[in-house]
Write a protein that holds these residues in place. Sequence first.
Motif, PDB file in Angstrom:
ATOM      1  N   ARG A  76       0.865  -1.180   0.000  1.00  0.00           N
ATOM      2  CA  ARG A  76       0.000   0.000   0.000  1.00  0.00           C
ATOM      3  C   ARG A  76       0.903   1.231   0.000  1.00  0.00           C
TER       4      ARG A  76
ATOM      5  N   VAL B 171       1.184   5.552  -0.542  1.00  0.00           N
ATOM      6  CA  VAL B 171       0.494   6.833  -0.654  1.00  0.00           C
ATOM      7  C   VAL B 171       1.443   7.835  -1.288  1.00  0.00           C
TER       8      VAL B 171
ATOM      9  N   ALA C 112       0.480   8.084  -8.601  1.00  0.00           N
ATOM     10  CA  ALA C 112      -0.461   7.076  -8.110  1.00  0.00           C
ATOM     11  C   ALA C 112      -0.805   6.100  -9.231  1.00  0.00           C
TER      12      ALA C 112
ATOM     13  N   ARG D  39      -0.156   2.050  -9.500  1.00  0.00           N
ATOM     14  CA  ARG D  39      -1.199   1.063  -9.823  1.00  0.00           C
ATOM     15  C   ARG D  39      -0.799   0.213 -11.020  1.00  0.00           C
TER      16      ARG D  39
ATOM     17  N   VAL E  98      -1.353  -1.159  -4.406  1.00  0.00           N
ATOM     18  CA  VAL E  98      -2.510  -0.368  -3.983  1.00  0.00           C
ATOM     19  C   VAL E  98      -2.040   1.060  -3.723  1.00  0.00           C
TER      20      VAL E  98
ATOM     21  N   SER F 265      -2.877   5.353  -3.204  1.00  0.00           N
ATOM     22  CA  SER F 265      -3.766   6.476  -2.917  1.00  0.00           C
ATOM     23  C   SER F 265      -2.911   7.738  -2.962  1.00  0.00           C
ATOM     24  N   ARG F 266      -3.552   8.884  -2.857  1.00  0.00           N
ATOM     25  CA  ARG F 266      -2.763  10.117  -2.914  1.00  0.00           C
ATOM     26  C   ARG F 266      -3.379  11.199  -2.035  1.00  0.00           C
TER      27      ARG F 266
ATOM     28  N   GLN G  34      -0.033   8.896   8.026  1.00  0.00           N
ATOM     29  CA  GLN G  34       0.019   7.823   7.036  1.00  0.00           C
ATOM     30  C   GLN G  34       0.801   6.598   7.506  1.00  0.00           C
TER      31      GLN G  34
ATOM     32  N   ARG H  12      -1.103   3.431   8.024  1.00  0.00           N
ATOM     33  CA  ARG H  12      -2.047   3.083   6.973  1.00  0.00           C
ATOM     34  C   ARG H  12      -1.395   2.474   5.738  1.00  0.00           C
TER      35      ARG H  12
END
Length: 438
Positions: free
Chosen positions: A177, A179, A208, A212, A217, A219-220, A238, A241
């Motif tokens: 994951r 970010v 991002a 992908r 995975v 997110s931004r 973050q 997460r």
Amino acid sequence: MIGVEEHLSRILSTVGVLPPTRRSLDNAQGCVLAEDLRSRVSLPGFDNSAMDGYVLLASDTERATEKFPVRLPVDGDIAAGDTTRRRLRPGHAFRIMTGAPVPEGADAVVPVEQTDAGVERVTIYQGPGHGAHIRPQGEDVRQGQVVLRAGTRLGPRQLALAAAVGHGDALVVPLPRVVVVSTGDELIAPGSVPGFGEVVDSNGPMLAAAARDLGVVASRIGGVADEPETVARVLRQQLSRVDAIVTTGGVSMGAYDAVKAVLSQLGTVQFDRVAMQPGKPQGFGVLGEEEIPVFTLPGNPVSSLVSFEVFVAPALRRMAGRAPFESAPVVARVEEGFRSPAAKTQFARVVVTSHDAEPLRVRLAGGQGSHVLGSLAEAHALAVVPPDVAQVEAGDELLVLGLDGTNPGDRTHAATAGETAGRPWFGAAAVAAAGSAG
């Protein structure tokens, strides 16, 4: 300044494979198996028909011809999914469908096309050989057999096999994951019309999307103000997460480069000037008790994407249990010469063409400035110019790396042993220096 290989090898020496976890097959796509997967059943699980036709004893119809056909009574139908156990009587037949279980005593299937398609009695015009059109139990996979090795990435075909051999879940390396955090007082959200001094945040969506494309995975978070307190708060939020943080902007030598100001105080993130163009200002380190990797990339969009492809993508692949570079660069011939900065590795954005059996050819994709998005969008690949080359001539051969995880061309001559024409490939050197961090 340090070399590209040195910065990349430090990153690859630090990041390790994420701890394995058990996932249902529906949630395991793209993940790498963390253990060998053995079959719980045989495939097929029973002898079954490969054709729609009639199942019988081959010896009963071995002399059947168009001129002298053989007629047999039909004792009933066997459909796919029929779980009734049956026994074939000699001199008789069953009508059978593709995938249906073969009754005991039968040893062949004659396709319906070689019969008169009778229901109560069937006329057979060509006798099948022993075992014809029967899929024997275990022909594909044997019970207990290793069907997928640890290290295999699970795509549609592998997931189908895992399900077919009795598994509903698997022990896998989870998808990292990540970010992407875009910093800068000048940034506004995509879809807004920038005013004087404002810039649309294109780096966030770009990075991002690049993540992908790797199969992780992503997110931004956009528009983070150039204030140390704000940057520090966002990064802290973050840490619980995500598995990796990528920042863009705020890492140069300016008075308002808040990312560098915040992370420099922690002592766990190292900032360097890397001998490359574009993308000289780079930073990397770990944050928090879990030692979450953080990559600080330049703010110019071309510099940011090149830095991602060269440094972040190999690290995320390693974290996912994959090879840092899953394909070797290819060799391409330069169509038109161009200058390259002395003592720096240049990553030139190029368009790739291929003509029949000729080698791949490359030409610059427009302007090469670190802010030029137009030519970046047109480019197919990055041509790697070694630091000892200041002038690239037409006809020279360069290593080429595909963008967006693609192969630079259909007719490729892959570089071997990390080298071509005496020029080392930075990825091979960095991976060798880093070893197999786990």
